[in-house]
Design a protein around this motif. Structure first.
Motif, mmCIF file in Angstrom:
data_model
loop_
_atom_site.group_PDB
_atom_site.id
_atom_site.type_symbol
_atom_site.label_atom_id
_atom_site.label_comp_id
_atom_site.label_asym_id
_atom_site.label_seq_id
_atom_site.Cartn_x
_atom_site.Cartn_y
_atom_site.Cartn_z
ATOM 1 N N VAL A 207 20.657 -43.714 -37.701
ATOM 2 C CA VAL A 207 20.545 -45.071 -38.240
ATOM 3 C C VAL A 207 19.125 -45.597 -38.070
ATOM 4 C CG1 VAL A 207 21.499 -47.410 -38.179
ATOM 5 C CG2 VAL A 207 22.948 -45.454 -37.545
ATOM 6 N N THR A 208 18.576 -46.173 -39.140
ATOM 7 C CA THR A 208 17.271 -46.813 -39.059
ATOM 8 C C THR A 208 17.326 -48.142 -39.781
ATOM 9 O OG1 THR A 208 14.903 -46.583 -39.528
ATOM 10 C CG2 THR A 208 16.410 -45.576 -41.097
ATOM 11 N N ALA A 209 16.730 -49.157 -39.176
ATOM 12 C CA ALA A 209 16.713 -50.497 -39.758
ATOM 13 C C ALA A 209 15.329 -50.797 -40.328
ATOM 14 C CB ALA A 209 17.086 -51.529 -38.696
ATOM 15 N N SER A 210 15.263 -51.833 -41.136
ATOM 16 C CA SER A 210 13.989 -52.264 -41.716
ATOM 17 C C SER A 210 13.536 -53.549 -41.039
ATOM 18 C CB SER A 210 14.142 -52.494 -43.224
ATOM 19 O OG SER A 210 14.833 -53.709 -43.472
ATOM 20 N N ARG A 211 12.364 -54.010 -41.432
ATOM 21 C CA ARG A 211 11.843 -55.267 -40.888
ATOM 22 C C ARG A 211 12.734 -56.443 -41.253
ATOM 23 N NH1 ARG A 211 5.318 -54.924 -42.226
ATOM 24 N NH2 ARG A 211 4.872 -53.017 -41.040
ATOM 25 N N ARG A 212 13.476 -56.308 -42.356
ATOM 26 C CA ARG A 212 14.315 -57.416 -42.823
ATOM 27 C C ARG A 212 15.692 -57.448 -42.184
ATOM 28 N NH1 ARG A 212 15.959 -56.730 -47.457
ATOM 29 N NH2 ARG A 212 15.196 -54.640 -47.920
ATOM 30 N N THR A 213 16.032 -56.418 -41.415
ATOM 31 C CA THR A 213 17.388 -56.353 -40.873
ATOM 32 C C THR A 213 17.652 -57.494 -39.902
ATOM 33 O OG1 THR A 213 17.342 -53.944 -41.107
ATOM 34 C CG2 THR A 213 19.061 -54.883 -39.702
ATOM 35 N N GLY A 214 16.746 -57.714 -38.962
ATOM 36 C CA GLY A 214 16.911 -58.778 -37.983
ATOM 37 C C GLY A 214 17.383 -58.248 -36.646
ATOM 38 N N ALA A 215 16.849 -58.794 -35.554
ATOM 39 C CA ALA A 215 17.173 -58.306 -34.208
ATOM 40 C C ALA A 215 18.648 -58.484 -33.881
ATOM 41 C CB ALA A 215 16.304 -59.033 -33.180
ATOM 42 N N ALA A 216 19.205 -59.629 -34.208
ATOM 43 C CA ALA A 216 20.619 -59.877 -33.902
ATOM 44 C C ALA A 216 21.517 -58.933 -34.704
ATOM 45 C CB ALA A 216 20.969 -61.329 -34.199
ATOM 46 N N GLN A 217 21.140 -58.688 -35.946
ATOM 47 C CA GLN A 217 21.931 -57.787 -36.783
ATOM 48 C C GLN A 217 21.850 -56.352 -36.265
ATOM 49 O OE1 GLN A 217 20.008 -60.237 -37.686
ATOM 50 N NE2 GLN A 217 20.851 -61.365 -39.426
ATOM 51 N N GLU A 218 20.667 -55.929 -35.867
ATOM 52 C CA GLU A 218 20.527 -54.596 -35.283
ATOM 53 C C GLU A 218 21.390 -54.466 -34.029
ATOM 54 O OE1 GLU A 218 16.737 -52.659 -34.800
ATOM 55 O OE2 GLU A 218 15.799 -54.031 -36.239
ATOM 56 N N LYS A 219 21.356 -55.479 -33.199
ATOM 57 C CA LYS A 219 22.140 -55.464 -31.966
ATOM 58 C C LYS A 219 23.635 -55.345 -32.257
ATOM 59 C CE LYS A 219 22.786 -58.157 -27.683
ATOM 60 N NZ LYS A 219 24.222 -58.495 -27.796
ATOM 61 N N ALA A 220 24.107 -56.083 -33.268
ATOM 62 C CA ALA A 220 25.523 -56.037 -33.619
ATOM 63 C C ALA A 220 25.936 -54.632 -34.059
ATOM 64 C CB ALA A 220 25.811 -57.048 -34.726
ATOM 65 N N ILE A 221 25.086 -53.988 -34.837
ATOM 66 C CA ILE A 221 25.401 -52.637 -35.304
ATOM 67 C C ILE A 221 25.325 -51.640 -34.150
ATOM 68 C CG2 ILE A 221 24.586 -50.747 -36.783
ATOM 69 C CD1 ILE A 221 23.778 -52.946 -38.817
ATOM 70 N N ARG A 222 24.278 -51.765 -33.337
ATOM 71 C CA ARG A 222 24.102 -50.842 -32.219
ATOM 72 C C ARG A 222 25.302 -50.899 -31.273
ATOM 73 N NH1 ARG A 222 19.405 -48.570 -30.694
ATOM 74 N NH2 ARG A 222 18.213 -50.099 -31.911
ATOM 75 N N GLU A 223 25.794 -52.095 -31.001
ATOM 76 C CA GLU A 223 26.934 -52.252 -30.091
ATOM 77 C C GLU A 223 28.185 -51.593 -30.653
ATOM 78 O OE1 GLU A 223 27.188 -56.454 -29.599
ATOM 79 O OE2 GLU A 223 25.721 -56.513 -27.951
ATOM 80 N N ARG A 224 28.376 -51.660 -31.940
ATOM 81 C CA ARG A 224 29.612 -51.144 -32.531
ATOM 82 C C ARG A 224 29.601 -49.633 -32.726
ATOM 83 N NH1 ARG A 224 29.082 -56.154 -33.042
ATOM 84 N NH2 ARG A 224 30.899 -57.561 -33.223
ATOM 85 N N ILE A 225 28.416 -49.034 -32.832
ATOM 86 C CA ILE A 225 28.396 -47.567 -32.951
ATOM 87 C C ILE A 225 28.195 -46.893 -31.590
ATOM 88 C CG2 ILE A 225 27.568 -47.664 -35.335
ATOM 89 C CD1 ILE A 225 24.789 -46.905 -34.317
ATOM 90 N N ALA A 226 28.045 -47.701 -30.541
ATOM 91 C CA ALA A 226 27.936 -47.122 -29.198
ATOM 92 C C ALA A 226 29.199 -46.341 -28.884
ATOM 93 C CB ALA A 226 27.722 -48.231 -28.171
ATOM 94 N N GLY A 227 29.043 -45.182 -28.280
ATOM 95 C CA GLY A 227 30.196 -44.343 -27.970
ATOM 96 C C GLY A 227 30.524 -43.343 -29.057
ATOM 97 N N THR A 228 29.896 -43.477 -30.229
ATOM 98 C CA THR A 228 30.072 -42.469 -31.273
ATOM 99 C C THR A 228 28.902 -41.490 -31.200
ATOM 100 O OG1 THR A 228 28.807 -43.666 -32.972
ATOM 101 C CG2 THR A 228 31.140 -44.232 -32.737
ATOM 102 N N SER A 229 28.960 -40.462 -32.009
ATOM 103 C CA SER A 229 27.833 -39.521 -32.096
ATOM 104 C C SER A 229 26.784 -40.147 -33.005
ATOM 105 C CB SER A 229 28.300 -38.173 -32.660
ATOM 106 O OG SER A 229 29.232 -37.571 -31.791
ATOM 107 N N ALA A 230 25.843 -40.868 -32.406
ATOM 108 C CA ALA A 230 24.884 -41.620 -33.206
ATOM 109 C C ALA A 230 23.562 -41.767 -32.481
ATOM 110 C CB ALA A 230 25.448 -43.010 -33.533
ATOM 111 N N VAL A 231 22.489 -41.823 -33.271
ATOM 112 C CA VAL A 231 21.180 -42.239 -32.783
ATOM 113 C C VAL A 231 20.741 -43.383 -33.685
ATOM 114 C CG1 VAL A 231 20.503 -40.009 -31.808
ATOM 115 C CG2 VAL A 231 20.003 -40.504 -34.208
#
Length: 339
Positions: A207-231
């Motif tokens: 997973v890669t985010a852009s400058r437009r994604t937003g810190a809070a949005q990145e955090k929300a996604i990162r938290e939900r894919i935690a525990g899966t096979s993901a980078v």
């Protein structure tokens, strides 16, 4: 004229034409425009001199219809080839062509919003529906991605993704723009869908985010894919974007960037588009036309929460545009040499 898309990424000019020629790549400083002008110039075999213009008011407000004000760095000696992109660059590209008496072969990428006859050649995406005897169109936009870069970046990040299972899925996240809003709630939904995809299909996520994604949005996604096979790239070090594209068996991309979706189709993998509800439907009209055209061609499909498998040809507009420029520039230089 709508041109077809092919996968070659280099259109060198004949040596007797290319020798001694100079090239400027001119934009208003937007990254998306820089990527397009430099990518096309490099496909022609040039290392262009990248120039940014930032006109003051009222010129900034009135572009592309106003004259070009004096600007540091925009002065003779003028280039033999000018490739420009973006609204702020229009007055300068037009002025350079006039000041050189037409000796500078002037190319404009995207719809200039003025008569295309002000330039030698204009490229516009097909969804802009721009027409003219010197206008060419392609389904996707030009970029700087080549087969060599894709292979090199894939090799570079190989140790970072070696532990991920197959199918490996590159996830390209955009964000809020003039048409769409990526809220925290929308990001959370995307993260939940990605986690479910990883669990259900045994997939590895890159997973890669852009400058437009937003810190809070990145955090929300990162938290939900935690525990899966993901980078998920944290924004430090070298961007793994191209490496993820090359390493992927499939791609999931948000719908808010024509450039990003187009780059995804270059990889030749199944591309799944996360459709976002537009906040401003009139601003999203061209995105809709672009995506629908991709779906009809079979280059992408809407993301339905699972991976689909189909044969898809890589798309690469950069080469098509470079071929048209090479043909026009060759004729232009030959006419100048004949006097």
């Amino acid at each position: 004229m709508i041109m077809t898309d092919e996968t070659e990424s280099s259109v060198p000019l004949p040596p007797d034409i290319r020798e001694g020629l100079t090239c400027w790549a001119l934009t208003g400083g937007l990254i998306g425009c820089d990527v397009q002008v430099v990518g096309v110039a490099e496909a022609l075999g040039f290392t262009p001199e990248l120039k940014h213009v930032s006109p003051p008011p009222p010129f900034r407000w009135l572009a592309p219809y106003c004259p070009a004000p004096p600007m540091p760095g925009i002065a003779a000696p003028w280039p033999d080839l000018l490739i420009a992109c973006g609204r702020q660059a229009v007055p300068f590209a037009r002025a350079i062509r006039r000041r050189t008496g037409g000796r500078t072969y002037t190319v404009f990428l995207q719809d200039p919003r003025i008569d295309p006859s002000n330039f030698d050649l204009v490229w516009a995406p097909a969804h802009d529906r721009l027409e003219g005897p010197n206008v060419i169109s392609t389904l996707v936009s030009p970029h700087g991605l080549t087969r060599a870069k894709l292979a090199a970046e894939t090799a570079r990040i190989a140790p970072e993704v070696a532990h991920l299972p197959h199918p490996r899925v590159a996830v390209l996240l955009g964000g809020t723009n003039s048409a769409y809003t990526l809220s925290e709630e929308a990001a959370a939904r995307i993260g939940t869908e990605l986690a479910a995809l990883a669990e259900r299909e045994g997939a590895g996520l890159m997973v890669t985010a852009s400058r437009r994604t937003g810190a809070a949005q990145e955090k929300a996604i990162r938290e939900r894919i935690a525990g899966t096979s993901a980078v998920m790239w944290d924004g430090t070090g070298l961007d793994p974007y191209f490496g993820y594209l090359g390493s992927a068996d499939a791609i999931v991309v948000t719908c808010d960037s024509v450039n990003m979706v187009g780059e995804a189709t270059f990889a030749g993998k199944p591309v799944h588009v996360i459709e976002m509800t537009p906040e401003r439907p009139h601003k999203a009209r061209k995105f809709r036309q672009f995506l629908d055209a991709l779906y009809v061609q079979g280059a992408a499909r809407p993301f339905q929460g699972h991976l689909e498998r189909w044969e898809c040809e890589p798309l690469n507009a950069t080469n098509e545009i470079a071929q048209a420029i090479a043909a026009g520039l060759t004729q232009h230089i030959m006419r100048l040499r004949k006097g």
